[in-house]
Design an enzyme around this catalytic site. Structure first.
Site, mmCIF file in Angstrom:
data_model
loop_
_atom_site.group_PDB
_atom_site.id
_atom_site.type_symbol
_atom_site.label_atom_id
_atom_site.label_comp_id
_atom_site.label_asym_id
_atom_site.label_seq_id
_atom_site.Cartn_x
_atom_site.Cartn_y
_atom_site.Cartn_z
ATOM 1 N N PRO A 15 -5.198 -1.732 0.979
ATOM 2 C CA PRO A 15 -4.422 -3.053 1.113
ATOM 3 C C PRO A 15 -5.097 -3.827 2.554
ATOM 4 C CG PRO A 15 -3.254 -1.188 2.113
ATOM 5 C CD PRO A 15 -4.490 -0.632 1.351
ATOM 6 N N ASP A 38 -13.504 -8.956 -4.478
ATOM 7 C CA ASP A 38 -12.314 -10.072 -4.419
ATOM 8 C C ASP A 38 -12.266 -10.420 -3.034
ATOM 9 O OD1 ASP A 38 -11.434 -10.119 -6.902
ATOM 10 O OD2 ASP A 38 -9.938 -8.816 -7.025
ATOM 11 N N LYS A 60 -10.230 -14.965 -5.833
ATOM 12 C CA LYS A 60 -9.372 -16.384 -5.960
ATOM 13 C C LYS A 60 -8.697 -16.385 -4.826
ATOM 14 C CE LYS A 60 -9.304 -15.773 -10.944
ATOM 15 N NZ LYS A 60 -10.234 -14.688 -11.017
ATOM 16 N N GLY A 97 -8.950 -5.778 -4.172
ATOM 17 C CA GLY A 97 -7.976 -5.410 -3.282
ATOM 18 C C GLY A 97 -6.986 -4.535 -3.594
ATOM 19 N N ALA A 128 -0.763 -2.227 -1.794
ATOM 20 C CA ALA A 128 -0.129 -2.838 -0.492
ATOM 21 C C ALA A 128 1.227 -2.682 -0.860
ATOM 22 C CB ALA A 128 -0.525 -4.260 -0.724
ATOM 23 N N MET A 181 3.156 -10.836 -3.973
ATOM 24 C CA MET A 181 3.061 -12.331 -3.889
ATOM 25 C C MET A 181 4.463 -13.091 -4.005
ATOM 26 S SD MET A 181 0.100 -11.716 -6.629
ATOM 27 C CE MET A 181 0.878 -10.737 -7.688
ATOM 28 N N GLY A 210 -0.074 -6.500 5.654
ATOM 29 C CA GLY A 210 0.233 -5.123 6.121
ATOM 30 C C GLY A 210 -0.912 -4.313 6.352
#
Length: 512
Positions: A15, A38, A60, A97, A128, A181, A210
């Site tokens: 994370p 990523d 992205k 990630g 995460a 998200m 985090g």
């Protein structure tokens, strides 16, 4: 002959805290021919990659793309690259990630590889949704509060037709809800959950970035969290959670209690030595910016060094004035087929505890170690050592001061002042240099780090940063270039510098 097919590894990088990357993931990064990574991966995750590895960013960005930003690769193109590299016989790491199979499109990529007949392996990562709450002091389950956890993709608009998420069922869920998200849709999500029966007074929290030193946590009730997060400016990447466990943060929250949490500290040491100091500061909670101002260039292959090593048994006194000098002396000894026994006839002096430790790691306990890590202190400590008409070796940096060799020559020593290395200016990373402008502290561990950093920074020297010096010689160099030294270490080694910085930080409020 056709190339032997390669393998694609779908690796979770964790994370954000590089310490949470798995051993298997780090091992694969270190051996990969190609790494496709990523956006939200720890910067340190790529440091172990081979120098000849092909590394490509295929991430992205959320939201609209700025005009000057390169177009993002479509998912189909990412999958094509993985297949193409594998068919060329490469070992490919697709570095993602968090965990590749938790809202990471790893399942889609695995299916694409399977359809193409490409061998692959999935390496899970710490996700995460688990890590960010843990670093914020929020247990997702607790005997008294929650026995179940639901992970939800919060970026989907809950009001749109055909939503794949049953928000009414989630409102009745008897446990902790974790939304990935979900920051941008937080007002809609909270409203939908409350309308479906979720308690508006239930504890909730948003955790931004985090597990990193930039982590921020905003806690409120479910009803109030959207406004609280908006007022605090919480932005992606962030995790949102709601449930009774969120109230446990007041007792369990630990990351923010680290003594340097919220401080941005610039480390200017040479790249080879910076990692140890950076790790120490990071463990204390600091956001560390590694901006090496110098680079160590070895001269162990020079005729001067070779001659000194050939005569190593003849020296009555050998002086080392830095850990770099100790390391390179033993590198030169090894090249000549020698080891620590070659120093058996000499009195060995180290300029301070850092150099003494570097010698001890190589089997030599220094005979002379002054309390202060400066040449003047070493000269005083060597007073009882008889050097008259005796050969002396001073192995050090090319640009070192003349205090030590001149003093020993005045005492009658036959001094060989040998340059094992030189320090040269290192080119600063542009992104790191920009981040350093808002630093709280800039640390200097030598005169050369001062001169080169100031020259590179120019008028972009961090305006509000406090200058931390490892000792008086470094402090003098800072003042010579117009800097005010705010903190000087009593013990002139990296640990002493950290201790001095901690004392200073303890007496100052965290910028905010």
């Amino acid at each position: 002959m056709a190339a032997r097919p390669g393998v694609v590894y779908l690796v979770g990088a964790g994370p954000g805290d590089p310490g949470l990357m798995t051993l298997r993931g780090a091992e694969l990064v270190a051996s990969a021919d190609v790494i496709l990574h990523d956006r939200l991966i720890p910067a340190a995750a790529l440091r172990g990659a081979r120098e000849d590895a092909e590394i490509a960013y295929v991430g992205k960005r959320p939201g609209e793309r700025a005009p000057d930003v390169e177009p993002e690769l479509p998912q189909a193109e990412i999958e094509r690259l993985m297949v193409e590299h594998a068919r060329a016989g490469h070992s490919v790491v697709r570095l993602k990630g968090g965990d590749p199979f938790v809202f990471g499109r790893g399942g889609e990529e695995a299916e694409a590889l399977a359809d193409a007949g490409v061998s692959f392996e999935v390496v899970p990562g710490v996700t995460a949704g688990v890590a960010a709450p843990a670093y914020a002091g929020i247990p997702l389950t607790h005997r008294d509060d929650a026995s179940a956890v639901a992970f939800v993709a919060g970026h989907e608009d809950p009001s749109k037709d055909g939503s794949a998420i049953d928000w009414d069922a989630l409102a009745r869920f008897p446990g902790t809800l974790v939304l990935y998200m979900g920051v941008r849709r937080l007002p809609e999500v909270a409203a939908r959950l409350i309308a479906a029966g979720r308690d508006p007074a239930e504890p909730a929290a948003a955790v931004e970035r985090g597990t990193t030193p930039a982590q921020r946590t905003v806690a409120a009730t479910l009803a109030d969290l959207p406004d609280a997060a908006s007022q605090a400016g919480v932005s992606p990447p962030a995790i949102v959670l709601t449930g009774q466990v969120a109230a446990r943060r007041e007792t369990i929250g630990w990351l923010e209690r680290r003594p340097l949490f919220g401080r941005r500290v610039v480390v200017t040491r040479a790249r080879a030595q910076a990692s140890g100091l950076a790790a120490t500061l990071g463990a204390l909670g600091a956001e560390v910016i590694e901006l090496p101002a110098i680079r160590i260039v070895s001269r162990v292959d020079s005729a001067e060094v070779r001659d000194a090593i050939a005569a190593i048994h003849s020296y009555a006194l050998i002086c080392l004035t830095s850990p770099n000098g100790a390391r390179l002396l033993f590198q030169a000894l090894d090249a000549a087929g020698l080891d620590a026994r070659a120093l058996a006839n000499a009195t060995v002096a180290a300029i301070g505890p850092g150099t003494a430790t570097a010698l001890a790691e190589r089997g030599i306990r220094a005979d002379v170690v002054p309390e202060r890590s400066i040449a003047e202190a070493l000269v005083d400590s060597l007073a009882p050592v008889d050097v008259a008409n005796r050969p002396v070796l001073i192995a050090r940096a090319a640009e070192a001061r003349d205090v030590l060799p001149e003093a020993l020559r005045e005492r009658g020593g036959k001094v060989d002042d040998v340059a094992l290395y030189e320090t040269v200016a290192d080119e600063p990373d542009a992104d790191a240099a920009q981040a350093a402008r808002s630093a709280d502290y800039v640390t200097f561990t030598s005169s050369s780090t001062v001169r080169n950093f100031v020259a590179a920074a120019g008028d972009r020297f961090p305006e509000r940063a406090r200058v931390v010096s490892i000792g008086p010689v470094t402090s003098d160099a800072a003042r010579e270039v117009g800097l005010e030294v705010d903190v000087e270490a009593d013990r002139h080694d990296p640990q002493g510098l950290v201790e001095a910085l901690l004392l200073d930080a303890a007496g100052r409020t965290v910028p905010g």
